[in-house]
Write a protein that holds these residues in place. Structure first.
Motif, short mmCIF file in Angstrom:
data_model
loop_
_atom_site.label_atom_id
_atom_site.label_comp_id
_atom_site.label_asym_id
_atom_site.label_seq_id
_atom_site.Cartn_x
_atom_site.Cartn_y
_atom_site.Cartn_z
N ALA A 337 41.66 -41.45 -23.58
CA ALA A 337 40.69 -41.96 -22.61
C ALA A 337 40.56 -41.01 -21.43
N GLU A 338 39.33 -40.60 -21.14
CA GLU A 338 39.02 -39.92 -19.89
C GLU A 338 38.54 -40.97 -18.90
N VAL A 339 38.75 -40.70 -17.60
CA VAL A 339 38.42 -41.70 -16.60
C VAL A 339 37.82 -41.01 -15.38
N TRP A 340 36.87 -41.72 -14.73
CA TRP A 340 36.27 -41.28 -13.48
C TRP A 340 36.58 -42.32 -12.41
N LEU A 341 37.33 -41.94 -11.36
CA LEU A 341 37.76 -42.86 -10.32
C LEU A 341 36.94 -42.61 -9.05
N ALA A 342 36.43 -43.70 -8.45
CA ALA A 342 35.58 -43.60 -7.27
C ALA A 342 36.36 -43.96 -6.02
N PRO A 343 36.65 -42.99 -5.13
CA PRO A 343 37.38 -43.32 -3.90
C PRO A 343 36.70 -44.37 -3.04
N SER A 344 35.36 -44.43 -3.05
CA SER A 344 34.65 -45.41 -2.22
C SER A 344 34.70 -46.82 -2.80
N LEU A 345 35.22 -46.98 -4.00
CA LEU A 345 35.40 -48.30 -4.62
C LEU A 345 36.88 -48.52 -4.93
N GLN A 346 37.74 -48.24 -3.95
CA GLN A 346 39.18 -48.45 -4.10
C GLN A 346 39.76 -47.68 -5.28
N TYR A 347 39.17 -46.54 -5.60
CA TYR A 347 39.62 -45.68 -6.70
C TYR A 347 39.57 -46.40 -8.05
N LEU A 348 38.70 -47.37 -8.18
CA LEU A 348 38.54 -48.08 -9.45
C LEU A 348 37.78 -47.20 -10.45
#
Length: 375
Positions: A337-348
């Protein structure tokens, strides 16, 4: 003479009938055994923790990065009242060393995300009420398994639901939907990743990956992982991976030592969120994050390389997200699994790419703003 021939014919007919009965009986027993084996394979899932998703999470500025190596003191171990420097108007030093007994690696609060209330529906209220006994049981189990007096704080996201649009390839182009639920109750947690490929009324493939366990000062500590797979016109299958202290028990019964910090296929995403949210790991292109990962068939020394920051087009507008890609090769039939984490959404995780091989993959993109429970 005729009577003798009739007797022989009667005996042959009776013998044939007996053979047919025995054959049919054997087939029935075989079918019953197969059904019993299939029933035994589908083990009951633990009760799901309850959550009422009452607010919409909106993008907000993440907190500034902390200096490398910073460790915070948990709230319950911090001195109460003004410090000795208060009379002089000076703030207490954040870097002062703590006694060894209280140097628990807790984390700072999560970023103050902008949230909008969601009006509860008639369907959610009875569900929450009906689940109270399960919540009480989970809370009791939480107290029993809590590590000392550690109290999970706001460094852990509130219970969260994320819905995704799915596209991919499985013997041709496919579409579908997916949902991730992160659930918290005291020290207990659950993560559920549900994927359905094909039309909603009759999906070709439906798979649920569930992790449950406890929260500790070192992060997520799984206790059990279940992978439930249903394929159209095929038997249902469930695999269970158990985390028994220092030992892993794989679905085939094989046992292996469990390294510190080991995660499963579902918990890994929230562990990554927690590592970056608390500053224990730094997001920078080219860095690697080492994460022992127990998948249903094998334990891996997993490494995620941080590819860099990308801008993703989402229903909430363009979102900056950090792309992490696994470096482990030769996973066989286990998924990567590759993942993209968004810092502006609590790194979700706002995007997930799950691969079995080059011809079999699914790409999940956030479909709507995440929903969260009250803190």
């Amino acid at each position: 003479m005729a009577a003798g021939r009739l007797s022989r014919r009667t005996s042959a007919a009776l013998a044939g009938l007996a053979l047919a009965v025995l054959t049919l009986h054997g087939l029935v027993l075989d079918e019953m055994a197969a059904q019993r084996a299939a029933w035994q394979e589908v083990r009951p899932m633990p009760p799901r923790l309850a959550a009422a998703f009452v607010r919409t999470l909106k993008p907000s500025a993440p907190p500034p990065p902390r200096p490398a190596g910073t460790v915070d003191t948990p709230a319950h171990a911090r001195p109460q009242g003004p410090g000795p420097d208060a009379a002089q108007g000076a703030a207490p030093s954040a870097s002062a060393p703590e006694p060894a007994a209280s140097a628990v690696a807790a984390a700072p609060p999560a970023p103050a995300a902008s949230v909008a209330p969601v009006t509860p529906t008639a369907a959610t209220e009875p569900a929450a009420a009906a689940s109270q006994p399960r919540v009480a049981a989970a809370s009791a189990a939480s107290a029993a398994s809590a590590p000392g007096d550690f109290q999970p704080g706001p460094e852990w996201p509130a219970s969260t639901r994320l819905d995704y649009k799915l596209r991919g390839n499985y013997r041709g182009a496919v579409t579908g939907r997916a949902r991730v639920e992160w659930l918290r109750e005291g020290h207990r947690y659950q993560v559920h990743l549900e994927v359905a490929v094909g039309p909603g009324f009759a999906p070709l493939i439906a798979r649920t990956m569930s992790s449950e366990g406890v929260l500790t000062p070192q992060g997520i500590q799984p206790e059990r992982f279940d992978e439930d797979t249903r394929v159209l016109l095929a038997a249902r299958r469930r695999l269970t991976l158990q985390f028994l202290g220092q030992e892993l028990v794989f679905p085939n019964g094989r046992r292996e030592g469990a390294p510190a910090g080991v995660q499963d296929a579902a918990s890994q995403f929230v562990q990554l969120t927690w590592l970056f949210l608390t500053g224990r790991e730094t997001l920078a292109a080219g860095r690697e994050v080492r994460l022992p990962l127990a998948l249903p068939r094998k334990l891996y020394a997993w490494r995620y390389v941080i590819e860099g920051e990308e801008t993703l087009d989402t229903p909430m507008g363009p979102l900056a997200a950090w792309h992490l890609r696994p470096l482990v090769e030769n996973t066989g039939s286990d998924l990567r699994a590759e993942v993209w984490l968004a810092p502006s959404l609590q790194y979700l995780p706002v995007r997930l790419m799950i691969r079995q091989d080059e011809q079999t993959w699914i790409d999940l993109m956030l479909q709507s703003a995440p929903l969260q429970a009250a803190p």
